[in-house]
Design a protein around this motif. Structure first.
Motif, PDB file in Angstrom:
ATOM      1  N   GLU A 143      17.847 -10.028  -2.568  1.00 23.22           N
ATOM      2  CA  GLU A 143      17.549  -8.627  -2.280  1.00 23.22           C
ATOM      3  C   GLU A 143      16.589  -8.046  -3.308  1.00 23.22           C
ATOM      4  OE1 GLU A 143      20.679  -5.918  -0.448  1.00 23.22           O
ATOM      5  OE2 GLU A 143      20.543  -5.125  -2.502  1.00 23.22           O
ATOM      6  N   LEU A 144      15.612  -7.271  -2.826  1.00 26.42           N
ATOM      7  CA  LEU A 144      14.652  -6.593  -3.693  1.00 26.42           C
ATOM      8  C   LEU A 144      14.471  -5.172  -3.189  1.00 26.42           C
ATOM      9  CD1 LEU A 144      12.479  -6.772  -6.004  1.00 26.42           C
ATOM     10  CD2 LEU A 144      10.827  -7.263  -4.177  1.00 26.42           C
ATOM     11  N   THR A 145      14.551  -4.196  -4.111  1.00 26.85           N
ATOM     12  CA  THR A 145      14.321  -2.800  -3.753  1.00 26.85           C
ATOM     13  C   THR A 145      12.996  -2.332  -4.338  1.00 26.85           C
ATOM     14  OG1 THR A 145      16.675  -2.271  -3.585  1.00 26.85           O
ATOM     15  CG2 THR A 145      15.168  -0.436  -3.959  1.00 26.85           C
ATOM     16  N   LEU A 146      12.158  -1.772  -3.506  1.00 25.04           N
ATOM     17  CA  LEU A 146      10.881  -1.164  -3.883  1.00 25.04           C
ATOM     18  C   LEU A 146      11.076   0.342  -3.867  1.00 25.04           C
ATOM     19  CD1 LEU A 146       8.717  -3.244  -1.386  1.00 25.04           C
ATOM     20  CD2 LEU A 146       9.187  -3.826  -3.783  1.00 25.04           C
ATOM     21  N   SER A 147      10.578   1.038  -4.884  1.00 27.05           N
ATOM     22  CA  SER A 147      10.814   2.482  -4.917  1.00 27.05           C
ATOM     23  C   SER A 147       9.739   3.208  -5.705  1.00 27.05           C
ATOM     24  CB  SER A 147      12.190   2.788  -5.524  1.00 27.05           C
ATOM     25  OG  SER A 147      12.252   2.361  -6.872  1.00 27.05           O
ATOM     26  N   ASN A 169      -8.043   2.342  -1.877  1.00 21.27           N
ATOM     27  CA  ASN A 169      -6.588   2.358  -1.886  1.00 21.27           C
ATOM     28  C   ASN A 169      -6.041   1.559  -3.057  1.00 21.27           C
ATOM     29  OD1 ASN A 169      -6.582   3.612   0.760  1.00 21.27           O
ATOM     30  ND2 ASN A 169      -7.092   1.591   1.586  1.00 21.27           N
ATOM     31  N   TRP A 170      -5.009   2.082  -3.723  1.00 20.16           N
ATOM     32  CA  TRP A 170      -4.286   1.303  -4.726  1.00 20.16           C
ATOM     33  C   TRP A 170      -3.382   0.310  -3.998  1.00 20.16           C
ATOM     34  CZ3 TRP A 170      -5.073   0.567  -9.651  1.00 20.16           C
ATOM     35  CH2 TRP A 170      -5.711   1.557 -10.417  1.00 20.16           C
ATOM     36  N   ARG A 171      -3.542  -0.961  -4.306  1.00 26.17           N
ATOM     37  CA  ARG A 171      -2.701  -1.996  -3.734  1.00 26.17           C
ATOM     38  C   ARG A 171      -1.906  -2.660  -4.856  1.00 26.17           C
ATOM     39  NH1 ARG A 171      -5.063  -2.782   1.446  1.00 26.17           N
ATOM     40  NH2 ARG A 171      -3.124  -3.839   1.959  1.00 26.17           N
ATOM     41  N   THR A 172      -0.674  -3.006  -4.568  1.00 28.31           N
ATOM     42  CA  THR A 172       0.214  -3.633  -5.549  1.00 28.31           C
ATOM     43  C   THR A 172       0.584  -5.030  -5.068  1.00 28.31           C
ATOM     44  OG1 THR A 172       1.131  -1.480  -6.175  1.00 28.31           O
ATOM     45  CG2 THR A 172       2.408  -3.432  -6.785  1.00 28.31           C
ATOM     46  N   ARG A 173       0.458  -6.006  -5.979  1.00 27.77           N
ATOM     47  CA  ARG A 173       0.802  -7.397  -5.666  1.00 27.77           C
ATOM     48  C   ARG A 173       2.044  -7.811  -6.440  1.00 27.77           C
ATOM     49  NH1 ARG A 173      -4.285 -11.248  -6.627  1.00 27.77           N
ATOM     50  NH2 ARG A 173      -2.782 -12.724  -5.713  1.00 27.77           N
ATOM     51  N   LEU A 174       2.889  -8.576  -5.770  1.00 22.17           N
ATOM     52  CA  LEU A 174       4.057  -9.141  -6.442  1.00 22.17           C
ATOM     53  C   LEU A 174       4.584 -10.294  -5.608  1.00 22.17           C
ATOM     54  CD1 LEU A 174       6.975  -8.153  -4.898  1.00 22.17           C
ATOM     55  CD2 LEU A 174       6.029  -5.958  -5.615  1.00 22.17           C
ATOM     56  N   ALA A 199       0.875  -1.181   0.000  1.00 25.53           N
ATOM     57  CA  ALA A 199       0.000   0.000   0.000  1.00 25.53           C
ATOM     58  C   ALA A 199       0.907   1.223   0.000  1.00 25.53           C
ATOM     59  CB  ALA A 199      -0.917  -0.015   1.211  1.00 25.53           C
ATOM     60  N   LEU A 200       1.469   1.528  -1.155  1.00 22.89           N
ATOM     61  CA  LEU A 200       2.527   2.539  -1.254  1.00 22.89           C
ATOM     62  C   LEU A 200       2.322   3.509  -2.416  1.00 22.89           C
ATOM     63  CD1 LEU A 200       5.581   0.199  -0.502  1.00 22.89           C
ATOM     64  CD2 LEU A 200       4.862   2.158   0.905  1.00 22.89           C
ATOM     65  N   SER A 201       1.103   3.572  -2.953  1.00 22.43           N
ATOM     66  CA  SER A 201       0.816   4.475  -4.079  1.00 22.43           C
ATOM     67  C   SER A 201      -0.237   5.497  -3.678  1.00 22.43           C
ATOM     68  CB  SER A 201       0.308   3.674  -5.287  1.00 22.43           C
ATOM     69  OG  SER A 201       1.304   2.786  -5.754  1.00 22.43           O
ATOM     70  N   ILE A 256       3.489  -2.808   3.908  1.00 19.58           N
ATOM     71  CA  ILE A 256       3.931  -4.083   3.341  1.00 19.58           C
ATOM     72  C   ILE A 256       3.277  -5.213   4.120  1.00 19.58           C
ATOM     73  CG2 ILE A 256       5.893  -5.587   2.837  1.00 19.58           C
ATOM     74  CD1 ILE A 256       7.696  -3.151   2.811  1.00 19.58           C
ATOM     75  N   THR A 257       2.501  -6.031   3.427  1.00 18.39           N
ATOM     76  CA  THR A 257       1.990  -7.271   4.000  1.00 18.39           C
ATOM     77  C   THR A 257       2.723  -8.408   3.309  1.00 18.39           C
ATOM     78  OG1 THR A 257      -0.192  -6.289   4.366  1.00 18.39           O
ATOM     79  CG2 THR A 257      -0.040  -8.701   4.415  1.00 18.39           C
ATOM     80  N   ALA A 258       3.476  -9.187   4.071  1.00 17.27           N
ATOM     81  CA  ALA A 258       4.283 -10.270   3.509  1.00 17.27           C
ATOM     82  C   ALA A 258       3.709 -11.614   3.946  1.00 17.27           C
ATOM     83  CB  ALA A 258       5.726 -10.148   3.967  1.00 17.27           C
ATOM     84  N   PHE A 259       3.536 -12.501   2.985  1.00 15.29           N
ATOM     85  CA  PHE A 259       3.058 -13.855   3.274  1.00 15.29           C
ATOM     86  C   PHE A 259       4.285 -14.760   3.352  1.00 15.29           C
ATOM     87  CE2 PHE A 259      -0.267 -11.395   1.362  1.00 15.29           C
ATOM     88  CZ  PHE A 259      -1.358 -11.665   2.178  1.00 15.29           C
ATOM     89  N   GLY A 260       5.086 -14.467   4.373  1.00 15.84           N
ATOM     90  CA  GLY A 260       6.373 -15.103   4.567  1.00 15.84           C
ATOM     91  C   GLY A 260       7.260 -14.106   5.305  1.00 15.84           C
TER      92      GLY A 260
END
Length: 293
Positions: free
Chosen positions: A67-71, A56-61, A22-24, A248-252
């Motif tokens: 390593e992963l950078t979100l920006s 809310n705009w939600r993004t799935r990936l 939820a970052l947009s 950030i909601t992480a399933f892990g």
């Protein structure tokens, strides 16, 4: 005026990990945005976006191993006006409230309204209903809580904050929410970018939480942490409380090694050449699009 806002977050995963972000900027955010409002990933991974029940705009990936950078990096055009103020805004009787506001009257995960009703009426029952009552709640929370990043924790509720007298911005917001709802005033949680426009001593740019309260047929912004109208809020998310809108909601599991946020006014003295260079440095303008059904 223009505000440049964005973030850079780096995480590391030991196994492929689905993420819900939820970052947009919110789907109703009205101001012009230059740049890609979506979340970019390095290395590049497939993403899909959708609008949830709160707009809310939600993004799935799926984050890969390693390593992963979100920006994100955007330029927003803002009027430069502070949060709206209307001391005469009246409070609705519950029977007269629009149906879509009623969900913001009840208890939620972090806002135990039923446990605060007696205390709320003791504190604010003698204050005239409407704007004055909400402002009294904001004043109380501002003075009752001591702010500090070390006071934050993911399980902290409004009752916890009331008892401990400490918190981060989300605790200021959630205690305000619970007290407003206890007084039969619809209130919803909001979060987004907030820089230091107009108040250069307010600390570094960050994501910040505030509340929106329904009075006189409109939603108004209140922010008990600062307790003064602010300029340049960039709304990202809304919900009943923070449980609806984690960044950030992480399933892990994952480990975070970088978390950086910026939200800075672009100086009016910047030359046209510098402005053009800045615009060219932003990601290509690209609206968010709904995921295919």
């Amino acid at each position: 005026m223009f505000i440049r806002a964005g973030f850079e977050i780096t995480i590391t995963c030991d196994a492929p990990t689905p993420l819900l972000l939820a970052l947009s900027p919110h789907s109703t955010y009205p101001n012009r945005i230059v740049g890609n409002a979506g979340v970019r990933t390095t290395p590049s991974v497939p993403t899909t976006a959708f609008v949830d029940g709160f707009g809310n705009w939600r993004t799935r990936l799926v984050a890969p191993v390693g390593e992963l950078t979100l920006s994100s990096d955007i330029l927003v055009e803002d009027s430069g006006a502070p949060d709206r103020f209307n001391w005469d805004a009246r409070q609705h009787e519950v029977a007269d409230l629009p149906s879509d506001t009623l969900t913001f009257l009840t208890a939620s995960r972090y806002c135990e309204v039923d446990e605060l009703v007696a205390r709320a009426w003791e504190l604010f029952g003698s204050v005239p209903p409407g704007w004055a009552r909400v402002q009294a709640i904001s004043n109380f929370v501002h003075n009752h809580l001591t702010f500090g990043y070390g006071f934050g924790r993911s399980t902290k509720t409004a009752v916890d904050a009331m008892r401990e007298k400490t918190g981060v911005c989300r605790d200021f917001a959630q205690l305000s929410l619970a007290l407003c709802r206890a007084m039969n005033i619809p209130a919803r949680y909001a979060s987004g970018y907030l820089g230091d426009v107009g108040v250069p001593d307010s600390g570094p740019a960050d994501f910040c939480a505030w509340i929106e309260v329904f009075l006189e047929g409109e939603w108004y912004t209140f922010d008990a942490r600062y307790n003064t109208p602010r300029i340049g809020r960039i709304l990202l998310v809304r919900g009943q409380d923070a449980a609806d809108v984690p960044m950030i909601t992480a399933f892990g599991s994952y480990r975070m090694s970088l978390f950086r946020v910026w939200c800075d006014e672009v100086s009016g003295t910047t030359s046209e050449a510098d402005r053009l260079a800045m615009l060219q440095s932003l990601p290509d303008s690209q609206p968010l699009t709904l995921a295919a059904e």
